[in-house]
Design a protein around this motif. Structure first.
Motif, mmCIF file in Angstrom:
data_model
loop_
_atom_site.group_PDB
_atom_site.id
_atom_site.type_symbol
_atom_site.label_atom_id
_atom_site.label_comp_id
_atom_site.label_asym_id
_atom_site.label_seq_id
_atom_site.Cartn_x
_atom_site.Cartn_y
_atom_site.Cartn_z
ATOM 1 N N THR A 117 0.840 -1.200 0.000
ATOM 2 C CA THR A 117 0.000 0.000 0.000
ATOM 3 C C THR A 117 0.875 1.251 0.000
ATOM 4 O O THR A 117 2.078 1.189 0.257
ATOM 5 N N ASP A 118 0.263 2.367 -0.289
ATOM 6 C CA ASP A 118 0.975 3.642 -0.286
ATOM 7 C C ASP A 118 1.582 3.888 1.095
ATOM 8 O O ASP A 118 0.906 3.751 2.118
ATOM 9 N N SER A 119 2.849 4.282 1.159
ATOM 10 C CA SER A 119 3.541 4.386 2.449
ATOM 11 C C SER A 119 2.998 5.510 3.326
ATOM 12 O O SER A 119 2.983 5.388 4.554
ATOM 13 N N LYS A 157 -6.334 7.354 -0.070
ATOM 14 C CA LYS A 157 -5.771 8.441 -0.875
ATOM 15 C C LYS A 157 -6.940 9.197 -1.499
ATOM 16 O O LYS A 157 -7.734 8.620 -2.242
ATOM 17 N N THR A 180 -4.033 10.601 2.813
ATOM 18 C CA THR A 180 -3.336 11.659 2.092
ATOM 19 C C THR A 180 -4.245 12.275 1.038
ATOM 20 O O THR A 180 -5.128 11.614 0.488
ATOM 21 N N HIS A 228 -4.485 14.595 -2.593
ATOM 22 C CA HIS A 228 -3.721 14.814 -3.820
ATOM 23 C C HIS A 228 -4.537 15.723 -4.732
ATOM 24 O O HIS A 228 -5.574 15.317 -5.252
ATOM 25 N N CYS A 262 -2.168 8.729 -10.085
ATOM 26 C CA CYS A 262 -1.627 8.395 -8.753
ATOM 27 C C CYS A 262 -2.512 7.398 -8.024
ATOM 28 O O CYS A 262 -2.246 7.030 -6.887
ATOM 29 N N LYS A 263 -3.602 6.973 -8.698
ATOM 30 C CA LYS A 263 -4.510 5.939 -8.193
ATOM 31 C C LYS A 263 -5.134 6.295 -6.834
ATOM 32 O O LYS A 263 -5.009 5.546 -5.856
#
Length: 246
Positions: free
Chosen positions: A2-4, A10, A35, A37, A73-74
């Protein structure tokens, strides 16, 4: 894997190029492990003194472009941080607008103001509302008609009379407090603020204390809706009852 930095969620956030309020307000609401974006719509600072028809027309294509800029960036979901297009053609057009946004986002969940506000008002059981907009009368009339056609009783609407999209972010907290007091009355069950470039998150939270009723501001309700629709139930203090009680 997964995204860190965003292992829980996200969030893609789409805002006009003129908007300087949505991004910092939503960033301040971000729970740990989530996060944001941001994609910016390529838009000009068009005058609002006559009509916002041209503004709405120019924003439709740029909204899809901004969504396309963040899809790579999904993100797990997309928040549409722009109001006029959503309200301009009335509630009957909303399903089509939402479908076009989802298509541009490759099918991922999309949060838009009408869905977020309707969900929030349902949480409070509120149908009689007062509405704050950043617009001149032509924009106020459109927003009023949208809510009336959606089954709400709009007790009062107050526009802030901003002359351009960029100028919306200049509205002070003192002016917003004054406006809340102006439109509040005993028969108002909730106050709703439309316009994502109005920096009202902090004012709305404190206004709930002295009005004793929900004060639903655009950026807060959009971000709350995105979190809750995607399984994030954290209580976030400092932004009113939506994020602490619902």
């Amino acid at each position: 894997m997964t995204d860190s930095l965003g292992p829980r969620l996200k969030v893609g956030v789409v805002v006009p190029a003129t908007n300087t309020s949505a991004q910092p307000e939503m960033e301040a609401m971000r729970p740990v492990g989530v996060t944001n974006h941001t994609g910016r719509m390529p838009t000009a600072d068009t005058s609002l003194t006559a009509s916002i028809d041209n503004l709405v027309d120019s924003y439709r294509e740029s909204t899809h472009k901004a969504i396309g800029s963040i899809v790579p960036c999904k993100p797990d979901c997309v928040v549409i941080g722009f109001s006029p297009e959503i309200y301009w053609d009335g509630p009957d057009s909303h399903a089509g607008v939402l479908a076009s946004m989802k298509e541009a986002a490759d099918g991922i969940p999309v949060s838009m103001s009408p869905d977020a506000v309707n969900t929030a008002l349902a949480c409070y059981g509120a149908r009689r509302i007062a509405v704050i907009t950043p617009y001149l009368p032509v924009g106020d009339d459109t927003v009023t008609r949208f809510f009336t056609d959606s089954g709400y009783d709009v007790v009062k609407v107050q526009g802030l009379g901003c002359s351009s999209p960029e100028k919306i972010s200049h509205v002070s907290e003192a002016e917003l407090r004054h406006t809340v007091k102006e439109i509040d009355s005993r028969d108002v069950e909730a106050i709703v603020q439309i316009g994502t470039n109005v920096a009202m998150a902090r004012v709305a939270a404190t206004a709930e204390e002295w009005t004793g009723k929900p004060v639903i501001t655009n950026n807060t309700v959009l971000y709350w809706h995105a979190l809750r629709q995607n399984g994030i139930t954290d209580r976030v203090p400092g932004f009113g009852s939506l994020l602490t009680e619902h």
